[in-house]
Motif scaffolding. Sequence first.
Motif, PDB file in Angstrom:
ATOM      1  N   ARG B 100       0.846  -1.187   0.000  1.00 57.50           N
ATOM      2  CA  ARG B 100       0.000   0.000   0.000  1.00 57.50           C
ATOM      3  C   ARG B 100       0.877   1.230   0.000  1.00 57.50           C
ATOM      4  N   GLU B 101       0.311   2.321  -0.469  1.00 55.08           N
ATOM      5  CA  GLU B 101       1.049   3.587  -0.411  1.00 55.08           C
ATOM      6  C   GLU B 101       1.244   3.959   1.055  1.00 55.08           C
ATOM      7  N   GLY B 102       2.438   4.421   1.366  1.00 55.11           N
ATOM      8  CA  GLY B 102       2.722   4.810   2.740  1.00 55.11           C
ATOM      9  C   GLY B 102       3.175   3.667   3.628  1.00 55.11           C
ATOM     10  N   GLN B 103       3.245   2.434   3.050  1.00 52.23           N
ATOM     11  CA  GLN B 103       3.677   1.286   3.862  1.00 52.23           C
ATOM     12  C   GLN B 103       5.128   0.919   3.529  1.00 52.23           C
ATOM     13  N   GLY B 104       5.771   0.241   4.480  1.00 49.36           N
ATOM     14  CA  GLY B 104       7.142  -0.183   4.258  1.00 49.36           C
ATOM     15  C   GLY B 104       7.207  -1.387   3.322  1.00 49.36           C
ATOM     16  N   VAL B 105       8.129  -1.355   2.372  1.00 50.98           N
ATOM     17  CA  VAL B 105       8.316  -2.509   1.488  1.00 50.98           C
ATOM     18  C   VAL B 105       9.801  -2.728   1.243  1.00 50.98           C
ATOM     19  N   ILE B 106      10.126  -3.919   0.793  1.00 49.31           N
ATOM     20  CA  ILE B 106      11.470  -4.202   0.312  1.00 49.31           C
ATOM     21  C   ILE B 106      11.330  -4.668  -1.126  1.00 49.31           C
TER      22      ILE B 106
END
Lengths: 660, 148
Positions: B100-106
């Motif tokens: 989601r936008e604004g969430q942490g990702v790798i």
Amino acid sequence: MIIELGHFALILALAMSCCLAVLPAIGVHMEKAVLMRTGGSLAAGMFVFTLISFICLALAFIGDDFSVAYVARNSNSLLPVYYKLSAVWGAHEGSFLLWCLVMSSWTLAVALFSQQLTDDMRARVLAVLGSVSIGFYLFLIFTSNPFDRTLPFFPSEGTDLNPLLQDFGLIVHPPLLYIGYVGLSVPFAFAIASLSSGKLDAAWARWSRPWTNAAWAFLTMGITLGSWWAYYELGWGGWWFWDAVENASFMPWLIATALIHSLAATEKRGVFRSWTVLLAISAFSFSLLGAFLVRSGVLTSVHAFAVDPERGVFILWYLVIVIGGSLLLYGIRAGKMGVSVGFGWLSRESFILANNLILTVSAITVLLGTIYPLIYEWFSSGQKISVGPPYFNMVFVPLMLPLIVLMALSSGSRWRRTTTEVLLAKQPLRLLLSGVVCLIFCLLTSTWNLWFLAVSFISIWLIVNLLADVRFRLGKRGFAGLLKQTPSYYGMWLGHIGIALSALGIVTTVIMSEEIDLLMSPGDKTQIAGYDLTFEGVERVMGPNYSADRGIFEISRQDRVIEMLYPEKRLYSPSQNVMTEADISVSFWRDVYVALGEPIGNQAWSVRVHVKPLVRWIWLGGILVAIGGFTTILDKRYRRLKIARQQQFRSDTPVQASLA
Amino acid sequence: MMKTHRRNQLLLIAVLILGAGATLALVMQALTENINLFYSPAQVVAGEAPVNQRIRAGGMVVEGSVQRAVDSLQVNFLIGDLRSAQFPVVFEGILPDLFREGQGVIAGGNLNESGVLIADEILAKHDENYMPPEVLQMMASEQEKNLP
């Protein structure tokens, strides 16, 4: 009130575990039979209080008591009642309570079913189990108390259980896995007890064998179910990711597999005594290490437990004390076991030795890959890395192939000494037969991959050898001969067949799977691996606590409809979490796996389609291995001992009566 | 008889040493080939991350940056940190549920010459409160740097 009762029961269980660690041990030291025999009732007490505590937490879940922080975080009033129950072990605190419940159950089981042990030995074993439990209870009560309240301002509604966990998998996978994990504490306790008493004869191997096999079979079952769960639930069709947490369960399994083999050699022939003890210590150490990796949050993993550094530090100290202490004891005592029993350089013993070598090395390579990010970060002062699945595949697969070859060759081996002629005489024929079967397989599927060829060839060769061995053992007696074989033999046979089937399933799935991600609008058709897939559209459906877009897919082959599939994209209302629920057309020979991605607009969806041949064999094999493990426990040998002991007991009775 | 025994022992030791050596070599090679270095958005922007080599980079998905293609599964978005550093990512496939936008990702993949990460894997964790430890630490250390 119930919550306080549960908390209180937990503290009482801790008190029981402390007594269990101390009283029987004092009894042994002072040679007081009365104190030695306290073990049984203390174990029962520990179990009962842990059970009460567990039931209290379950009641809090069922009664939607959101004043309990753990319940508020992991449940919701809309959750179906069976998920409320399984939510008890859905996150860190409750799952550790389950861990403690399993630990106390094993302890009670040992207390109940170890009548054949001498009082002295039984007291020692129970004392070790009690000491191990103390750490678990302290950890639970002081760092992860599931009974913590959020009073006075508690939420009126819970946050909901993670949607991924609202599944049948959560109900069965963690309990089975924990029974396996924690069950490894029993052979550990036997090993430590024998080390401390200095009596490391073949008897301790016979005592701990059924326990070890049982724990190992549960662990096998837990891992197999976990893999199956990940496959259908995570929505991307993978069944093993070499994720840190999977490795955490796989390493103890590898070591425990080595242990059950080495225990067999120790029991039957008295060889590898100190090595077997070391394996028993390592197997439990690996399961503790697994708990540390999973619960401390030091590694990135799909299994995200809430992270709290305090917990990591606690488990680390616990690890240091348990592993350090037992290795110290081992170092002091193991040298005095110097009984050397010889064996021929070609014998069942040497096969088991090779098996142990390979399994231990592969466990170490998995460990290295798992903790390498930590080591690297330490030495490069902060540079983060991750180790990809290719590392594990590259290292692990070449190690497993010789293992299967050994399994195939060893089926005709004898204890003590086997001649090359016995071992190899019939192999040309069997090799030829497996080669032909393998070739037919390749021709039918027109797959000419070297890995596929190699793995399927040796797996089929293993099956041929096992079948030939059964035929040899039948002799001319037919089915009567079949009944003559011991459960141990059948257990071994099933276990090895299971490994062969799993290997075939793995290599076929990996090499021959077809996977596509594509964009589909209603009415679109696509072809994959000879199947036609038609997307008929999406409908809205409502679940108890979610709403979902349900895709309608038709699978057909040569214009004959095989099955309709309904994968879902769910939105769980309490947590606003989105989750993919794949739908799978299951059969013995292949799976067709369909998952919805996202709506792209204009009623079009991204869709993931996999066709996975023989994927079911992976878990079928795993289940056979577990059944094999359970079968060995039925062996009469373990009960015969009990009868002998009872007879001996009867002659003892007058003396004991006068003592009382 | 004694001689064959000795010979067998020697053979065994030789096999063991060979096996151990082969395993060690295999492990070392596999490790050097298959580690993915992790970079923060600031490092990527500063050009510290190697080009055309598999890396992982993580941060937050920048709000409003996610763009989907209409006729394929291609997705473009920006990964950024709490300050201004951000870099573009291209991914073709199905994103994880918790992306989601604004969430942490790798994101895992290769950086091309123009600084775009061509990702072949996107990891968003299966817990909305969970942040990958790499991203968490990165942000913590950046906040420290921000302090006067």
